[in-house]
Write an enzyme that holds these catalytic residues in place. Structure first.
Site, PDB file in Angstrom:
ATOM      1  N   LYS A  22       0.911  -1.295   0.051  1.00 17.24           N
ATOM      2  CA  LYS A  22      -0.179   0.050  -0.048  1.00 17.24           C
ATOM      3  C   LYS A  22       0.971   1.319   0.172  1.00 17.24           C
ATOM      4  O   LYS A  22       0.538   2.097  -0.621  1.00 17.24           O
ATOM      5  CB  LYS A  22      -0.866   0.023   1.256  1.00 17.24           C
ATOM      6  CG  LYS A  22      -1.463   1.289   1.540  1.00 17.24           C
ATOM      7  CD  LYS A  22      -2.569   1.284   2.687  1.00 17.24           C
ATOM      8  CE  LYS A  22      -1.734   1.706   3.926  1.00 17.24           C
ATOM      9  NZ  LYS A  22      -1.472   3.039   4.190  1.00 17.24           N
ATOM     10  N   ASN A  23       1.768   1.120   0.905  1.00 15.01           N
ATOM     11  CA  ASN A  23       2.650   2.617   1.111  1.00 15.01           C
ATOM     12  C   ASN A  23       3.359   2.643   0.043  1.00 15.01           C
ATOM     13  O   ASN A  23       4.342   4.080   0.009  1.00 15.01           O
ATOM     14  CB  ASN A  23       3.314   2.815   2.647  1.00 15.01           C
ATOM     15  CG  ASN A  23       2.233   2.895   3.720  1.00 15.01           C
ATOM     16  OD1 ASN A  23       0.974   3.031   3.188  1.00 15.01           O
ATOM     17  ND2 ASN A  23       2.650   2.566   4.764  1.00 15.01           N
ATOM     18  N   CYS A 116      -5.133  13.119  13.399  1.00 14.52           N
ATOM     19  CA  CYS A 116      -5.929  11.720  13.110  1.00 14.52           C
ATOM     20  C   CYS A 116      -5.809  11.124  14.609  1.00 14.52           C
ATOM     21  O   CYS A 116      -5.329  11.623  15.600  1.00 14.52           O
ATOM     22  CB  CYS A 116      -4.894  10.977  12.198  1.00 14.52           C
ATOM     23  SG  CYS A 116      -3.502  10.450  12.479  1.00 14.52           S
ATOM     24  N   ARG A 121       0.284  15.002  13.755  1.00 19.73           N
ATOM     25  CA  ARG A 121       0.952  14.658  12.719  1.00 19.73           C
ATOM     26  C   ARG A 121       0.987  15.830  11.502  1.00 19.73           C
ATOM     27  O   ARG A 121       0.205  15.907  10.473  1.00 19.73           O
ATOM     28  CB  ARG A 121      -0.025  13.604  11.847  1.00 19.73           C
ATOM     29  CG  ARG A 121      -0.094  12.186  12.608  1.00 19.73           C
ATOM     30  CD  ARG A 121      -0.595  10.986  11.829  1.00 19.73           C
ATOM     31  NE  ARG A 121       0.493  10.478  10.988  1.00 19.73           N
ATOM     32  CZ  ARG A 121       0.010   9.510  10.002  1.00 19.73           C
ATOM     33  NH1 ARG A 121      -1.131   9.173   9.865  1.00 19.73           N
ATOM     34  NH2 ARG A 121       0.960   9.177   8.975  1.00 19.73           N
ATOM     35  N   ASP A 304       4.288   0.477  12.265  1.00 18.40           N
ATOM     36  CA  ASP A 304       3.193   0.118  11.663  1.00 18.40           C
ATOM     37  C   ASP A 304       3.104  -1.442  12.166  1.00 18.40           C
ATOM     38  O   ASP A 304       2.233  -2.080  11.659  1.00 18.40           O
ATOM     39  CB  ASP A 304       3.405   0.071  10.111  1.00 18.40           C
ATOM     40  CG  ASP A 304       3.031   1.571   9.497  1.00 18.40           C
ATOM     41  OD1 ASP A 304       2.467   2.334  10.339  1.00 18.40           O
ATOM     42  OD2 ASP A 304       3.235   1.765   8.370  1.00 18.40           O
ATOM     43  N   ARG A 396      -8.730  -0.408   4.359  1.00 12.98           N
ATOM     44  CA  ARG A 396      -7.872   0.414   3.706  1.00 12.98           C
ATOM     45  C   ARG A 396      -6.379  -0.064   3.489  1.00 12.98           C
ATOM     46  O   ARG A 396      -5.408   0.542   2.604  1.00 12.98           O
ATOM     47  CB  ARG A 396      -7.511   1.631   4.716  1.00 12.98           C
ATOM     48  CG  ARG A 396      -8.728   2.408   5.333  1.00 12.98           C
ATOM     49  CD  ARG A 396      -8.351   3.554   6.041  1.00 12.98           C
ATOM     50  NE  ARG A 396      -7.412   4.304   5.360  1.00 12.98           N
ATOM     51  CZ  ARG A 396      -6.891   5.332   5.806  1.00 12.98           C
ATOM     52  NH1 ARG A 396      -6.820   5.241   7.109  1.00 12.98           N
ATOM     53  NH2 ARG A 396      -6.067   6.136   5.162  1.00 12.98           N
TER      54      ARG A 396
HETATM   55  C1  UD1 Z   1       4.172   6.800   6.569  1.00 14.11           C
HETATM   56  C2  UD1 Z   1       3.274   5.639   6.351  1.00 14.11           C
HETATM   57  C3  UD1 Z   1       2.690   5.324   7.832  1.00 14.11           C
HETATM   58  C4  UD1 Z   1       4.073   5.014   8.646  1.00 14.11           C
HETATM   59  C5  UD1 Z   1       4.972   6.263   8.845  1.00 14.11           C
HETATM   60  C6  UD1 Z   1       6.006   6.003   9.755  1.00 14.11           C
HETATM   61  C7  UD1 Z   1       2.374   6.174   4.131  1.00 14.11           C
HETATM   62  C8  UD1 Z   1       1.061   6.461   3.243  1.00 14.11           C
HETATM   63  N1  UD1 Z   1       2.380   6.254   5.516  1.00 14.11           N
HETATM   64  O1  UD1 Z   1       3.535   8.021   7.288  1.00 14.11           O
HETATM   65  O2  UD1 Z   1       2.119   4.094   7.685  1.00 14.11           O
HETATM   66  O3  UD1 Z   1       3.727   4.862   9.895  1.00 14.11           O
HETATM   67  O4  UD1 Z   1       5.338   6.468   7.456  1.00 14.11           O
HETATM   68  O5  UD1 Z   1       6.796   4.882   9.287  1.00 14.11           O
HETATM   69  O6  UD1 Z   1       3.344   5.664   3.644  1.00 14.11           O
HETATM   70  N2  UD1 Z   1       6.320  14.665  10.982  1.00 14.11           N
HETATM   71  C9  UD1 Z   1       6.580  15.804  11.247  1.00 14.11           C
HETATM   72  N3  UD1 Z   1       6.502  16.889  10.155  1.00 14.11           N
HETATM   73  C10 UD1 Z   1       6.267  16.478   8.985  1.00 14.11           C
HETATM   74  C11 UD1 Z   1       6.120  14.967   8.599  1.00 14.11           C
HETATM   75  C12 UD1 Z   1       6.522  14.197   9.591  1.00 14.11           C
HETATM   76  O7  UD1 Z   1       6.862  16.125  12.349  1.00 14.11           O
HETATM   77  O8  UD1 Z   1       5.885  17.372   8.131  1.00 14.11           O
HETATM   78  C13 UD1 Z   1       6.610  13.706  11.901  1.00 14.11           C
HETATM   79  C14 UD1 Z   1       5.588  12.896  12.147  1.00 14.11           C
HETATM   80  O9  UD1 Z   1       4.495  13.382  13.275  1.00 14.11           O
HETATM   81  C15 UD1 Z   1       6.136  11.567  12.765  1.00 14.11           C
HETATM   82  C16 UD1 Z   1       7.335  11.333  12.097  1.00 14.11           C
HETATM   83  O10 UD1 Z   1       7.788  12.679  11.632  1.00 14.11           O
HETATM   84  O11 UD1 Z   1       6.585  11.776  13.972  1.00 14.11           O
HETATM   85  C17 UD1 Z   1       7.571  10.318  11.008  1.00 14.11           C
HETATM   86  O12 UD1 Z   1       6.384  10.510  10.191  1.00 14.11           O
HETATM   87  P1  UD1 Z   1       6.299  10.263   8.543  1.00 14.11           P
HETATM   88  O13 UD1 Z   1       7.431   9.300   8.191  1.00 14.11           O
HETATM   89  O14 UD1 Z   1       6.281  11.488   8.013  1.00 14.11           O
HETATM   90  O15 UD1 Z   1       5.115   9.521   8.117  1.00 14.11           O
HETATM   91  P2  UD1 Z   1       4.105   9.471   7.132  1.00 14.11           P
HETATM   92  O16 UD1 Z   1       4.967   9.705   5.940  1.00 14.11           O
HETATM   93  O17 UD1 Z   1       2.815  10.323   7.167  1.00 14.11           O
END
Ligand code: UD1
Length: 426
Positions: A22-23, A116, A121, A304, A396
């Site tokens: 998925k990701n 969420c 996030r 995850d 999902r």
């Molecule tokens: C992706 C995955 C999700 C997984 C996560 C961490 C997808 C669609 N989703 O989510 O399943 O749990 O990686 O492996 O691929 N953060 C910030 N600012 C930002 C972006 C992130 O502070 O602009 C923080 C987040 O709150 C979190 C950390 O960075 O604490 C890592 O998040 P991130 O790797 O960005 O997760 P996603 O890409 O949203």
């Protein structure tokens, strides 16, 4: 809305094939915007999130078709540079269209995803990255409004490793003028795969799989045919299911090199694994040994898989501590697992799990995708009947999960139950 009715206590035997990730599918579909024309991606799973991204791309002007597991995307006529709130609020990965729209059209209007079930996030790192590439970003009425006459290369140092921000900035940087360097980039297989897809389209990205990415901008990209990677989280979830329910199962069509931390943890917990490059056999009997874990960016133990690991530890023969360092509030499954008889205490972002001899079936409710997975696992191991409501969360991210489990001997059926849709997690 559907629910699952599970009669637990049956060991699992047989073979199943792991679906496409998925990701990895979601950023890849967004990346197709970058190169006008017809893209073909194989091994794309039928999941609610994939259908949501397809819907979003159609709004933008693409033609998207998923026949079997072959996705065809025609991005020739894209022109509407917007991701509306109605879609982004159901799937935050919609924000992945920001980089590609900005790179191809010089503008994008993408709804802010908001919070969420796991906490706030933010997407600040995505936005700062785009600004470093020369985009002007404003927040208007809950929308990110981004504009750039021309994107230019830049040095971007992420303070923390972010999968989404790395992927988004990568997709913008491939068409920027000059060289971009991303430091502290995510090393997740889904990012490596996105980079490989972009390189196949004509991008020049070096350093994939390391935390420093170097991108030489190119003038245009061309559409390609590509094969999606297997879903490492689905594979890890099924391995934990067998570990918890007992049995002997071979998972096929996976990449064991993507599963290192999960396989290590299962071996430490006392399970016998036969690991091949594209398959893993797990033999499980009796309760797990307790194993403490901390989630971490890849190649660490994935956040995850945290909920599934807590479910496994709930029946271990001792106490364990599971800490989520990435999403410190991601514990909504804990209270539901306790309804099944688990003994878990939350201390900040650590779940202290005292393994119990037996879990007992009960009505439970899923709150997000991986929480649902952990409750299915616990239900499979519990004595008696478990009714799991709100299974739209599981749809999902897991393709035909109940069919796959039934083929291994699990007693799990889907039943219809009226319920509202309010999902948004991964
Ligand atoms: C992706 C995955 C999700 C997984 C996560 C961490 C997808 C669609 N989703 O989510 O399943 O749990 O990686 O492996 O691929 N953060 C910030 N600012 C930002 C972006 C992130 O502070 O602009 C923080 C987040 O709150 C979190 C950390 O960075 O604490 C890592 O998040 P991130 O790797 O960005 O997760 P996603 O890409 O949203």
């Amino acid at each position: 809305m559907d629910k699952f009715v599970i009669h637990g206590g049956k060991p699992l035997y047989g073979k199943i094939k792991v679906s496409g990730a998925k990701n990895a599918s979601l950023p890849l579909m967004a990346a197709a915007i970058l190169a006008p024309g017809i893209h073909r991606i194989r091994n794309v799973p039928h999941l609610r999130d994939v259908h949501t991204m397809a819907h979003l791309l159609r709004i933008i002007g693409a033609r998207v078709d998923l026949a079997g597991n072959l996705m065809t995307l025609d991005t020739s006529d894209c022109s509407f540079c917007e991701a509306p709130y109605e879609l982004v609020k159901t799937m935050r990965a919609s924000v992945y269209v920001l980089g590609p729209l900005l790179a191809r059209f010089g503008r994008a209007r993408v709804s802010l995803p908001g919070g969420c079930a796991w906490g706030p996030r933010p997407v600040d790192l995505h936005l700062k990255g785009m600004e470093r590439l020369g985009a002007k970003i404003e927040l208007q009425g809950g929308y990110i409004v981004a504009e750039a006459r021309e994107l230019h290369g830049a040095r971007i140092v992420f303070p923390i490793s972010s999968v989404g921000a790395t992927g988004n900035v990568l997709m913008a940087a491939v068409l920027a003028r000059g060289t971009t360097v991303i430091e502290n980039a995510a090393r997740e297989p889904e990012i490596v795969y996105l980079g490989e897809y972009l390189n196949a389209m004509g991008a020049r990205i070096q350093g994939l799989g390391t935390d420093v990415l170097q991108i030489e901008g190119v003038d245009y990209l061309h559409p390609v045919e590509f094969v999606n990677i297997p879903d490492r989280i689905e594979a890890g979830t099924f391995l934990c299911a067998v570990a918890l329910a007992g049995g002997d199962v071979t998972l096929e069509n996976l990449r064991s090199d993507h599963l290192g931390a999960v396989l290590d943890a299962l071996e430490l917990a006392g399970f016998t694994l036969e690991v091949q490059p594209e398959s893993v056999r797990i033999q499980a009997e009796g309760r797990a040994r307790p194993v403490d874990l901390r989630t971490a960016p890849y190649p660490g133990f994935p956040t995850d898989m945290q909920a599934q690991w807590i479910a496994l530890m709930a029946r271990a023969n001792g106490s364990s501590a599971i800490t989520d360092t990435i999403y410190t509030d991601r514990f909504t499954h804990v209270a539901e697992l306790m309804r099944l008889g688990a003994d878990i205490r939350l201390e900040g972002n650590t779940a202290v799990v005292r393994g119990v001899k037996e879990l007992k079936g009960a009505p439970v409710m899923s709150t997000d995708l991986r929480a649902s997975a952990s409750l299915i696992l616990a239900g499979l191991a519990a004595e008696g009947r478990t009714d799991l409501t709100r299974v739209y969360h599981i749809d999902r991210g897991y393709e035909r999960v109940e069919e796959k489990l039934r083929s291994l001997g699990a007693d799990i059926v889907r039943e219809d139950e009226p319920m509202q849709f309010d999902a948004k997690d991964e």
